[in-house]
Design an enzyme around this catalytic site. Structure first.
Site, PDB file in Angstrom:
ATOM      1  N   ASP A 181       0.809  -1.222   0.000  1.00 41.30           N
ATOM      2  CA  ASP A 181       0.000   0.000   0.000  1.00 41.30           C
ATOM      3  C   ASP A 181       0.839   1.268   0.000  1.00 41.30           C
ATOM      4  OD1 ASP A 181      -2.359  -1.283   0.011  1.00 41.30           O
ATOM      5  OD2 ASP A 181      -2.715  -1.127   2.171  1.00 41.30           O
TER       6      ASP A 181
ATOM      7  N   HIS B 217      27.613   5.554  -9.591  1.00 44.25           N
ATOM      8  CA  HIS B 217      26.305   5.861  -8.993  1.00 44.25           C
ATOM      9  C   HIS B 217      26.040   4.921  -7.817  1.00 44.25           C
ATOM     10  CE1 HIS B 217      24.515   8.263 -12.629  1.00 44.25           C
ATOM     11  NE2 HIS B 217      25.476   8.892 -11.988  1.00 44.25           N
TER      12      HIS B 217
ATOM     13  N   ASP C   2      28.217  12.862  -3.679  1.00 41.91           N
ATOM     14  CA  ASP C   2      27.533  13.482  -4.817  1.00 41.91           C
ATOM     15  C   ASP C   2      26.078  13.639  -4.402  1.00 41.91           C
ATOM     16  OD1 ASP C   2      26.251  14.112  -7.187  1.00 41.91           O
ATOM     17  OD2 ASP C   2      27.356  12.645  -8.391  1.00 41.91           O
TER      18      ASP C   2
ATOM     19  N   ASP D 221      23.383  19.683  -8.250  1.00 40.36           N
ATOM     20  CA  ASP D 221      24.134  18.433  -8.503  1.00 40.36           C
ATOM     21  C   ASP D 221      25.604  18.733  -8.204  1.00 40.36           C
ATOM     22  OD1 ASP D 221      25.006  15.986  -9.294  1.00 40.36           O
ATOM     23  OD2 ASP D 221      24.606  16.269 -11.441  1.00 40.36           O
TER      24      ASP D 221
ATOM     25  N   HIS E 136      33.081   8.383 -18.088  1.00 42.83           N
ATOM     26  CA  HIS E 136      31.766   9.029 -18.219  1.00 42.83           C
ATOM     27  C   HIS E 136      31.955  10.404 -18.847  1.00 42.83           C
ATOM     28  CE1 HIS E 136      32.529  11.647 -14.669  1.00 42.83           C
ATOM     29  NE2 HIS E 136      33.007  10.573 -14.061  1.00 42.83           N
TER      30      HIS E 136
ATOM     31  N   HIS F 268      26.399  17.686 -18.157  1.00 38.11           N
ATOM     32  CA  HIS F 268      25.008  17.551 -18.584  1.00 38.11           C
ATOM     33  C   HIS F 268      24.291  18.825 -18.181  1.00 38.11           C
ATOM     34  CE1 HIS F 268      23.930  16.643 -14.363  1.00 38.11           C
ATOM     35  NE2 HIS F 268      24.957  15.796 -14.341  1.00 38.11           N
TER      36      HIS F 268
ATOM     37  N   HIS G  77      19.654  15.319 -14.913  1.00 42.00           N
ATOM     38  CA  HIS G  77      20.166  15.283 -16.292  1.00 42.00           C
ATOM     39  C   HIS G  77      19.085  15.956 -17.127  1.00 42.00           C
ATOM     40  CE1 HIS G  77      22.895  11.583 -15.315  1.00 42.00           C
ATOM     41  NE2 HIS G  77      23.221  12.667 -14.644  1.00 42.00           N
TER      42      HIS G  77
ATOM     43  N   GLU H   3      32.102  17.820 -14.299  1.00 40.23           N
ATOM     44  CA  GLU H   3      32.328  16.798 -13.277  1.00 40.23           C
ATOM     45  C   GLU H   3      33.238  15.660 -13.734  1.00 40.23           C
ATOM     46  OE1 GLU H   3      28.970  14.158 -12.628  1.00 40.23           O
ATOM     47  OE2 GLU H   3      27.721  15.390 -13.917  1.00 40.23           O
TER      48      GLU H   3
ATOM     49  N   TYR I   3      38.722   6.996 -11.372  1.00 35.89           N
ATOM     50  CA  TYR I   3      38.303   5.910 -10.482  1.00 35.89           C
ATOM     51  C   TYR I   3      39.226   4.718 -10.719  1.00 35.89           C
ATOM     52  CZ  TYR I   3      34.346   9.002 -11.257  1.00 35.89           C
ATOM     53  OH  TYR I   3      33.562  10.121 -11.407  1.00 35.89           O
TER      54      TYR I   3
ATOM     55  N   ARG J 239      35.806  12.437  -7.756  1.00 37.82           N
ATOM     56  CA  ARG J 239      35.012  13.233  -8.701  1.00 37.82           C
ATOM     57  C   ARG J 239      34.821  14.604  -8.077  1.00 37.82           C
ATOM     58  NH1 ARG J 239      31.328   9.940  -9.659  1.00 37.82           N
ATOM     59  NH2 ARG J 239      29.526  10.530  -8.367  1.00 37.82           N
TER      60      ARG J 239
ATOM     61  N   GLU K  45      32.493  18.036  -8.857  1.00 41.85           N
ATOM     62  CA  GLU K  45      31.380  18.468  -9.719  1.00 41.85           C
ATOM     63  C   GLU K  45      30.839  19.811  -9.259  1.00 41.85           C
ATOM     64  OE1 GLU K  45      27.883  15.885  -9.598  1.00 41.85           O
ATOM     65  OE2 GLU K  45      27.259  16.686 -11.548  1.00 41.85           O
TER      66      GLU K  45
HETATM   67  N1  GLY Z   1      24.512  12.956  -9.646  1.00 47.86           N
HETATM   68  C1  GLY Z   1      24.502  12.331 -10.891  1.00 47.86           C
HETATM   69  C2  GLY Z   1      25.416  12.979 -11.824  1.00 47.86           C
HETATM   70  O1  GLY Z   1      26.348  13.624 -11.388  1.00 47.86           O
HETATM   71  O2  GLY Z   1      25.236  12.974 -13.001  1.00 47.86           O
HETATM   72 MN    MN Z   2      26.070  15.415 -12.595  1.00 52.67          MN
HETATM   73 MN    MN Z   3      26.341  14.441  -9.441  1.00 50.75          MN
END
Ligand code: GLY
Ligand code: MN
Ligand code: MN
Length: 460
Positions: A68, A279, A296, A307, A379, A383, A390, A407, A411, A428, A430
């Site tokens: 539920d 992620h 992040d 972000d 990556h 974005h 995104h 960003e 790694y 990372r 960002e």
């Molecule tokens: N937080 C997801 C990214 O950095 O794209």
């Molecule tokens: Mn991002």
């Molecule tokens: Mn991010």
């Protein structure tokens, strides 16, 4: 006693009248996007639509978490952008030209959930058609049930524009006026049409949403400022006795305390080996003395999300190896940000970051050939950012009003083909960048970023 029972119907009548007459909607916030903003966005979309077309938008589905219990409802960003309404079971129709439909002569119709005292007692207040009419200034507002009754001949338009229809909508067996029924009806009345188009809208919405208007920037800045402060507070609090989930709890506490409704995406708090998982959202590991933790996390405010990523040493001091990798990522990030200028291609910041990372990883002997950089940086660098983390955008030349992330990361998981002293280092960095007519504005620029500044902040 008798007198009270005599008056009861009168009290009930007053209660029902005041329920349906209530002018206040369910929103308490006073800094929501204005109805004029949403009306302006509908007009801007209309201007992009080809002649003799109609665009149909459905609100987001409600998803079951278990039994539920539902996941928090999150409005479809396009639906929200064009209407402001954050309720489920709604449909928005925008016509390029005004249409005669039954008794209406209109260029837009929104169908919304009717008010319902018993549903609202369980799930909270709704606007209802009258509330939507008062608050959102959409030309025609009808109760949801009318969507299946109204005589709209979709075959007469040159094109019927919509996004691919959701196939994960659950039917509410007690309602004939839920999203499931609306989508089913729409499929039935359009299935034989040759004028259906499910690609034009995505491009039009991307063209609009990629340029943030001043009202949107206020909310996006608020989301980012809340997140900036939360990241700074975390630096001051972090130590190696904490677990990943305590890091998550701490940062999200600061988001919510400052008024954010949600996180824009699940917070990534990856320490040690987990810093190498892009992620990672499990967030269950106890931290260890020499761990780096990639945090992040971004707050969402009235739909707009930050972000931001910072990578921190659990014990307050970067090891020499951690610092070497960190400094490469920082150099790459700064090279990327320097290219966040109007007229540059969307991928220019990425290319700049790649140039730095290739060269430096080779100098450290972590890779032998420059093209092997992809083993450790796999990556994209940027974005768009906005209602979606995104966000929608055209990925062409950068324009003033775009907000994008920069960003880069490196790694190096355990077992990588390099000296084990580099293993389990994941970094990372960002930031959220506003493209302007001149220099880029780093909206998350108050969060310390050099190893020296981070170590200093962590001592506070
Ligand atoms: N937080 C997801 C990214 O950095 O794209
Ligand atoms: Mn991002
Ligand atoms: Mn991010």
């Amino acid at each position: 006693m008798r007198r009270i029972s005599f008056l009861l119907p009168f009290f009930l009548l007053i209660a029902v009248l005041s329920f349906f007459g209530a002018a206040d909607g369910p929103d308490y916030d006073k800094d929501l996007l204005s109805p004029e903003f949403h009306a302006g966005r509908r007009e801007a979309l209309r201007n992009l639509m080809p002649d003799s077309t109609v665009a149909v938008f459905f609100s987001a589905p409600v998803h079951t978490r278990a039994n539920d219990v539902m996941f928090d409802f999150h409005q479809d960003p396009n639906f929200y952008y064009l209407s402001g309404l954050r309720e489920p079971n709604a449909v928005l129709i925008i016509f390029k030209e005004k249409q005669h439909i039954d008794t209406l002569f209109t260029n837009e119709i929104i169908f919304v959930q009717p008010r319902n005292p018993s549903d609202e007692a369980w799930d909270g207040k709704r606007y209802g058609p009258n509330g939507v009419k008062q608050h959102f200034k959409i030309a025609s507002v009808l109760p949801g049930g009318e969507f299946r009754k109204l005589n709209i001949d979709y075959s007469k338009f040159r094109k019927v524009l919509f996004f691919p229809l959701p196939d994960d909508v659950k039917d509410d067996p007690y309602s004939k006026e839920d999203l499931f029924d609306y989508v089913a009806h729409f499929k039935t009345v359009t299935q034989k049409n040759k004028n259906n188009n499910t690609s034009i809208l995505a491009e039009s919405m991307a063209m609009l949403r990629q340029i943030k208007l001043p009202e949107e920037m206020e909310l996006l800045r608020k989301a980012i400022n809340i997140s900036n402060q939360a990241h700074i507070e975390l630096m001051r609090r972090l130590d190696s006795t904490m677990t990943e989930y305590q890091v998550q709890a701490f940062i999200q506490y600061h988001f919510m305390w400052a008024g954010a409704e949600a996180c824009g995406y699940p917070s990534i708090c990856g320490a040690g080996e987990n810093s190498c998982i892009l992620h990672y959202v499990t967030n269950r590991k106890p931290m260890e003395q020499n761990d780096l933790i990639v945090v992040d996390a971004g707050a969402e405010y009235h739909g707009y999300t930050a972000d931001i990523t910072r990578t921190l040493p659990a014990n307050g001091k970067f090891s020499p190896e951690q610092k070497q990798i960190y400094d490469i990522v920082l150099e790459a990030q700064l090279a990327g940000i320097a290219l966040c200028k109007k007229g540059n291609e969307f991928r220019d910041p990425h290319k700049a970051a790649v140039r730095v990372i290739k060269k430096r990883l080779k100098e450290l002997g972590i890779i032998k050939k420059e093209e092997d950089y992809v083993k450790y940086f796999f990556h994209g660098t940027s974005h768009y950012l906005g209602l979606d983390v995104h966000d929608a955008g055209m990925y062409g030349a950068l324009q003033p009003g775009n907000v994008i992330t920069v960003e880069p990361g490196i790694y190096i998981p355990a077992g990588s083909d390099c000296d084990p002293k580099w293993w389990n280092i994941g970094v990372r960095i960002e930031d959220d960048i506003l493209i302007t007519a001149g220099e880029p504005e780093v909206l998350s620029g108050t969060v310390p970023k050099t190893t020296e500044a981070i170590e200093l902040e962590m001592k506070k």
